[in-house]
Design a protein around this motif. Structure first.
Motif, short mmCIF file in Angstrom:
data_model
loop_
_atom_site.label_atom_id
_atom_site.label_comp_id
_atom_site.label_asym_id
_atom_site.label_seq_id
_atom_site.Cartn_x
_atom_site.Cartn_y
_atom_site.Cartn_z
N LEU A 4 0.80 -1.33 -0.08
CA LEU A 4 -0.08 -0.16 0.09
C LEU A 4 0.89 1.22 -0.10
CD1 LEU A 4 -2.78 -1.18 2.68
CD2 LEU A 4 -2.92 -0.86 -0.19
N ARG A 5 2.18 1.23 0.63
CA ARG A 5 2.87 2.22 0.76
C ARG A 5 3.24 2.76 -0.69
NH1 ARG A 5 6.39 -0.74 4.98
NH2 ARG A 5 6.37 -2.17 3.20
N ALA A 47 -5.97 3.41 -0.28
CA ALA A 47 -4.65 2.92 0.29
C ALA A 47 -4.28 3.77 1.56
CB ALA A 47 -3.47 2.78 -0.81
N GLU A 48 -4.35 4.92 1.58
CA GLU A 48 -4.04 6.02 2.46
C GLU A 48 -4.84 5.69 3.73
OE1 GLU A 48 -4.78 9.69 0.51
OE2 GLU A 48 -2.42 9.72 -0.36
N GLN A 53 -5.50 3.45 9.24
CA GLN A 53 -6.41 2.48 10.19
C GLN A 53 -5.16 1.29 10.72
OE1 GLN A 53 -9.59 0.83 7.94
NE2 GLN A 53 -10.65 2.50 7.52
N ALA A 54 -4.47 0.91 9.79
CA ALA A 54 -3.44 -0.19 10.50
C ALA A 54 -2.48 0.52 11.28
CB ALA A 54 -2.97 -0.66 9.38
N GLY A 74 1.60 -2.55 11.25
CA GLY A 74 2.03 -3.15 9.97
C GLY A 74 0.85 -2.82 8.86
N GLY A 75 0.43 -3.83 8.34
CA GLY A 75 -0.66 -3.93 7.32
C GLY A 75 -0.46 -3.18 6.00
#
Length: 156
Positions: free
Chosen positions: A92-93, A110-111, A116-117, A121-122
């Motif tokens: 996602l980064r 994705a942001e 939320q994560a 991690g995530g």
């Protein structure tokens, strides 16, 4: 990216067989709908993936079964080029870092996921086909094109 020709041909054959069976046709019945004569043995070898068919023959088979050739090839492509069956892994980064205008809805999503994560991690997730199809719709892109773009965002 390397293409395993034998695997691609086998999956193409499997998709052709599924398509024919979804019509409720035998190979003989399919043959009756074709523009040109093909032996039943040749049809069988296409479906088994042991014989390559030309692009023209593939289009003829698709037309006979009322399927767009590009749709059939998209199904094959998804099966051949996913990291795990029915899923694509994405960092996602890397999605957030992409500034493509057409990917704005995906970038915002994705942001939000990263926010939320938090620190848990995530950053890397696996997306299934329904999620990919919805995201492609939001980005106004064909699903296959979105998948190709997302492959650049895989953690390596």
């Amino acid at each position: 990216m390397l293409i395993d020709g034998e695997e691609y041909q086998r999956i193409l054959g499997d998709e052709l067989r599924k398509l024919r069976r979804s019509r409720g046709w035998t190979r003989k019945e399919l043959n009756q709908h074709l523009q040109s004569e093909i032996s039943l043995q040749t049809l069988a070898t296409y479906e088994l993936g042991t014989r390559q068919c030309s692009v023209v023959r593939l289009v003829e088979l698709c037309v006979a079964m009322d399927e767009l050739p590009q749709d059939l090839l998209a199904k094959v492509h998804r099966r051949v080029f996913v990291d795990e069956p029915g899923r694509v892994r994405v960092d996602l980064r890397k999605v957030v870092a992409d500034e493509s205008v057409e990917l704005l809805p995906l970038r915002r999503w994705a942001e939000d996921r990263l926010r939320q994560a938090g620190d848990h991690g995530g950053a890397e997730i696996a997306l299934d086909l329904p999620a990919l199809e919805r995201m492609a719709e939001l980005c106004e892109l064909p699903t296959v094109e979105l998948i190709a773009r997302l492959r650049r965002y895989v953690s390596r």
